[in-house]
Design a protein around this motif. Structure first.
Motif, PDB file in Angstrom:
ATOM      1  N   ASP A   1      40.756  42.177  35.477  1.00  0.00           N
ATOM      2  CA  ASP A   1      41.826  41.253  35.087  1.00  0.00           C
ATOM      3  C   ASP A   1      41.258  40.029  34.378  1.00  0.00           C
TER       4      ASP A   1
ATOM      5  N   VAL B   1      40.125  41.017  30.808  1.00  0.00           N
ATOM      6  CA  VAL B   1      41.239  41.143  29.863  1.00  0.00           C
ATOM      7  C   VAL B   1      41.838  39.769  29.574  1.00  0.00           C
ATOM      8  N   ASP B   2      41.876  38.918  30.584  1.00  0.00           N
ATOM      9  CA  ASP B   2      42.418  37.573  30.381  1.00  0.00           C
ATOM     10  C   ASP B   2      41.563  36.806  29.364  1.00  0.00           C
TER      11      ASP B   2
ATOM     12  N   LYS C   1      42.214  38.180  25.962  1.00  0.00           N
ATOM     13  CA  LYS C   1      43.509  37.649  25.505  1.00  0.00           C
ATOM     14  C   LYS C   1      43.300  36.239  24.947  1.00  0.00           C
TER      15      LYS C   1
ATOM     16  N   LEU D   1      43.219  50.389  27.773  1.00  0.00           N
ATOM     17  CA  LEU D   1      43.998  49.136  27.714  1.00  0.00           C
ATOM     18  C   LEU D   1      45.485  49.416  27.519  1.00  0.00           C
ATOM     19  N   SER D   2      45.814  50.442  26.734  1.00  0.00           N
ATOM     20  CA  SER D   2      47.248  50.706  26.494  1.00  0.00           C
ATOM     21  C   SER D   2      47.940  51.162  27.767  1.00  0.00           C
TER      22      SER D   2
ATOM     23  N   LYS E   1      46.590  50.439  31.182  1.00  0.00           N
ATOM     24  CA  LYS E   1      46.463  49.446  32.260  1.00  0.00           C
ATOM     25  C   LYS E   1      46.977  48.060  31.864  1.00  0.00           C
ATOM     26  N   TYR E   2      46.877  47.718  30.609  1.00  0.00           N
ATOM     27  CA  TYR E   2      47.318  46.391  30.157  1.00  0.00           C
ATOM     28  C   TYR E   2      48.197  46.548  28.911  1.00  0.00           C
TER      29      TYR E   2
ATOM     30  N   ALA F   1      50.937  45.196  27.870  1.00  0.00           N
ATOM     31  CA  ALA F   1      51.428  43.985  27.205  1.00  0.00           C
ATOM     32  C   ALA F   1      50.375  43.428  26.255  1.00  0.00           C
ATOM     33  N   PHE F   2      49.125  43.428  26.732  1.00  0.00           N
ATOM     34  CA  PHE F   2      48.025  42.926  25.903  1.00  0.00           C
ATOM     35  C   PHE F   2      47.842  43.816  24.669  1.00  0.00           C
TER      36      PHE F   2
END
Lengths: 409, 319
Positions: A305, A308-309, A312, A99-100, A102-103, A105-106
């Motif tokens: 996506d 992860v959404d 979030k 996650l750090s 690929k994503y 911001a999250f």
């Protein structure tokens, strides 16, 4: 007419092609976990009509094996929850999305709001984050107000000295004393004393084990006394709630789950017990062990996506509130990873403030390499002191040697 | 010569003809049973033979169930045989096995002799003794966990409390771990061995005892000279199956002693070979090492069974 039918079929098939499905496996020992998350999924679905959910609870005992099987066969859930160690463990094997990377911001957003001790535990030594906290479990001290008062003890013990004095008074008054439930006579129940004394398992950069520091030895001497001097029960999982109810063990330490289960399981002592943060050690800190579960996205998922959404979304206020309320309805206390939302928990004010105070001073298990394999050595060292009378320094030196060997593997 | 050769060829033909015929006949006559056996054979190969061979292969690999296995030769075996925890598990399992097998046989035989008749009371008592064998398993072990609790609500401590004895932490004291397992297993298994002994005792003719009594043999002499030797088949069966079963014990020590971080209880006092295997496989995900433990366990059981059968055969030949 034929044209209308054809158009309708085409439209239906197009919408089916656009529909996305999220399969979620949640670790838990009853079906409540799925029930807790479902209202949050419903809220998400209200805004994303084309998304469907399949939410399932997986027993703790089977979870890791099932996740490994899913990764090996590349079929199964898109999102999983699991123990704190699952993230790094499955992530490093290629089973979870980084996650750090690929994503970012999250990952950054989660780092800002999630409980710090847990974040330290689940972030790999190189800073990689494969999973984010989903919920929390923290140790608390529980005590019988009436029995303590009868024994001449005023309020909850606040320091190590207060605590042992209270146990001595209770034993002198005919009670059995104190009980430890979660991780009894093992590394997990020793953990808070280690931190309260100013010690740690490893140094900050995970270069060597420091459990055998003078602070570690002080903590182990103090901890071992509960069993050798004050005869705390040594069963794997002693029944703290029954001990509180009978008054035999008017004080004890276990997880926050008893905040939810004591009122249901032991209604006759309602109003006669309280919870407090753990007594402070020589450093003045009341550090408790914090556990819980993490949530990650499977590396093979076709909808990363979307996954992860949704994760979030689970961090948003409405979703957290929905899950807290849903847990309340099924008689469970669900603590969100966002400690700033803990005030939303449906608890009496005094219990809630004790919980919030403890959440601020809690550390999770080490994230250093080889800790999973080293836990046994620490457990053995602690038990050798309690049951065989081994010198605490010698026992911790032996544990540190194993931890250092595993660090280098 | 020609004639001879021709005769020889004819003979060969004649000898081989019935063989072919018998194979055809075999297929014709047994095709239906063979077809009926086929589902079992398929399942046996897929779910028994293949996993066993696969685990043998995995025992020589580094395998964590996610990455592909990597061949590492006998390294897993070396690591296990150098691990003190393995020897602790082996020691616990060996003590547990021999104590539980011997006690189950002795008490089972004693009960069979005491309650082996056809009287209604004996039949009821046999049923009661056999109940644990029927109701055994995880549920019963969980009930025993409550019985053995160190607190006042623990049934055993409540009972000994009536006699003024202080509560004992049965599951939280290292020295009681293996004895508690033995006690549970004997309680659980004696009904089964009792039933086997009862059926074997019934097959011993009364005339043997009558003849020995006429010759002046005392009840003990009759027991030693007639009963024990004639019960040998049951002894062999209960001992061999008991040893194999005891070495594979898992659910009881797991329920009694495992927690979220440790399977062996305090100082590994309740660790057995299979819980050690389980820990390797499903706590640590070292599937290669877990497979190696399984094959070491197989070797131990195999050797013990061979020794057992040899000893029994030697006894037979002496007698």
């Amino acid at each position: 007419m034929k044209l209308k039918t054809l158009t309708a079929v085409l439209a239906l098939s197009l919408s089916a092609a656009q529909a996305e499905k999220l399969t979620i496996w949640l670790v838990g020992d009853n079906a409540n976990m799925a029930t807790i998350v479902q209202p949050a999924a419903d809220l998400y679905k209200a805004k994303h009509k084309d998304v469907t959910f399949e939410i399932r609870t997986i027993p703790w005992s089977d979870a890791y094996t099932k996740y490994l099987a899913a990764i090996a066969s590349r079929t199964g859930p898109d999102i999983i929850t699991g123990g704190l160690s699952f993230g790094i463990s499955l992530g490093e094997q290629g089973g979870l999305i980084n996650l750090s990377q690929k994503y970012p911001a999250f990952a950054a957003q989660v780092r800002k709001v999630a409980q710090k001790g847990v974040m330290n535990s689940i972030t790999a030594t190189d800073g990689t984050l494969y999973a984010v906290p989903f919920d929390l479990t923290v140790q608390l001290m529980y005590y019988r107000t009436d029995v303590l008062q009868q024994a001449g003890i005023k309020g909850a013990p606040k320091t190590w000295a207060d605590y042992t004095k209270a146990v001595e008074k209770l034993r002198a008054s005919g009670k059995k004393g104190a009980m430890i439930q979660w991780g009894n006579a093992g590394w997990l129940s020793y953990f808070p004393y280690l931190y309260q004394a100013g010690g740690q398992l490893y140094d900050d950069k995970c270069t060597k084990a420091v459990i055998n520091s003078p602070e570690g030895v002080t903590a182990l001497r103090y901890f071992a006394d509960f069993y050798t001097k004050y005869k705390s029960p040594t069963d794997g999982w002693p029944d703290l709630e029954a001990g509180l109810a009978s008054g035999d063990y008017p004080i004890g330490i276990t997880g926050n789950w008893s905040l939810g289960s004591l009122p249901v399981a032991q209604p006759k002592i309602d109003g006669k017990w309280k919870a407090a943060k753990l007594p402070a050690g020589p450093t003045g800190k009341s550090t408790a062990f914090i556990g819980g579960s993490v949530m990650g996205v499977m590396s093979y998922t076709k909808v990363p996506d979307l996954a992860v959404d949704f994760m979030k979304f689970l961090y948003t206020g409405p979703a957290v509130k929905a899950m807290i309320n849903s847990a309340n309805k099924v008689g469970t206390l669900w603590i969100p990873a966002r400690t700033d939302m803990a005030s939303q928990l449906n608890l009496p004010a005094d219990r809630k403030s004790a919980l919030i105070a403890q959440l601020k001073d809690a550390e999770g298990p080490a994230n250093c390499k080889g800790w999973e394999e080293s836990g046994d050595a620490v457990q053995k060292a602690i038990q050798a002191v309690i049951f065989n009378g081994t010198d605490p320094k010698d026992a911790l030196d032996a544990a540190a040697a194993t931890m250092n060997r595993n660090l280098k593997k | 010569m020609k004639n001879d050769l021709g005769t020889q060829a004819q003979l060969t033909l004649e000898v081989s003809k019935p063989r072919r015929r018998s194979l055809n006949t075999l297929l014709q006559h047994h095709s239906v049973p063979m077809l009926m056996l086929l589902p079992f054979m398929l399942l046996f190969v897929v779910f028994m033979v293949y996993p066993v061979l696969k685990s043998l292969y995995l025992s020589f690999t580094d395998y964590n169930a996610v990455r592909d296995p990597t061949f590492i030769g006998i390294q897993n075996y070396r690591e296990i045989l150098a691990d003190p925890r393995f020897y602790k598990a082996l020691q616990n399992t060996t003590i547990y096995t021999f104590a539980s097998v011997i006690l189950t046989n002795i008490i089972g035989l004693g009960l069979a002799m005491a309650f082996g008749s056809q009287r209604v009371l004996d039949q009821i008592l046999r049923g009661i003794f056999f109940l644990p064998a029927v109701a055994g398993g995880i549920a019963i072990a969980t009930v025993w966990k409550w019985i053995l609790s160190s607190e006042d609500y623990g049934l055993l401590n409540t009972i000994i409390g009536w006699f003024g004895v202080e509560s004992i932490s049965w599951l939280g004291t290292p020295k009681f771990a293996v004895p508690v397992l033995i006690m549970y297993t004997v309680w659980n298994g004696l009904g089964y061995s009792m039933i086997l002994f009862v059926s074997n005792l019934r097959s011993i003719g009364n005339e043997l005892y009558e003849a020995a009594a006429i010759d002046g043999a005392s009840p003990m002499q009759r027991f030693v000279a007639i009963t024990v030797p004639l019960l040998r088949p049951t002894f062999i069966y209960t001992t061999v199956t008991g040893i194999i079963g005891a070495f594979q014990v898992f659910s009881e020590p797991y329920i009694f002693f495992a927690d979220v971080h440790n399977v062996g209880g305090i100082l590994d006092s309740g660790l057995t070979v299979v819980t050690y295997l389980f820990e390797k496989g499903f706590y640590r995900f070292q599937m290669g090492e877990a497979s190696a433990v399984a094959w070491i366990l197989f070797a131990i059981c195999f050797v013990l069974t061979l020794i057992n059968l040899r000893v029994q055969r030697a006894n037979e030949s002496v007698q």
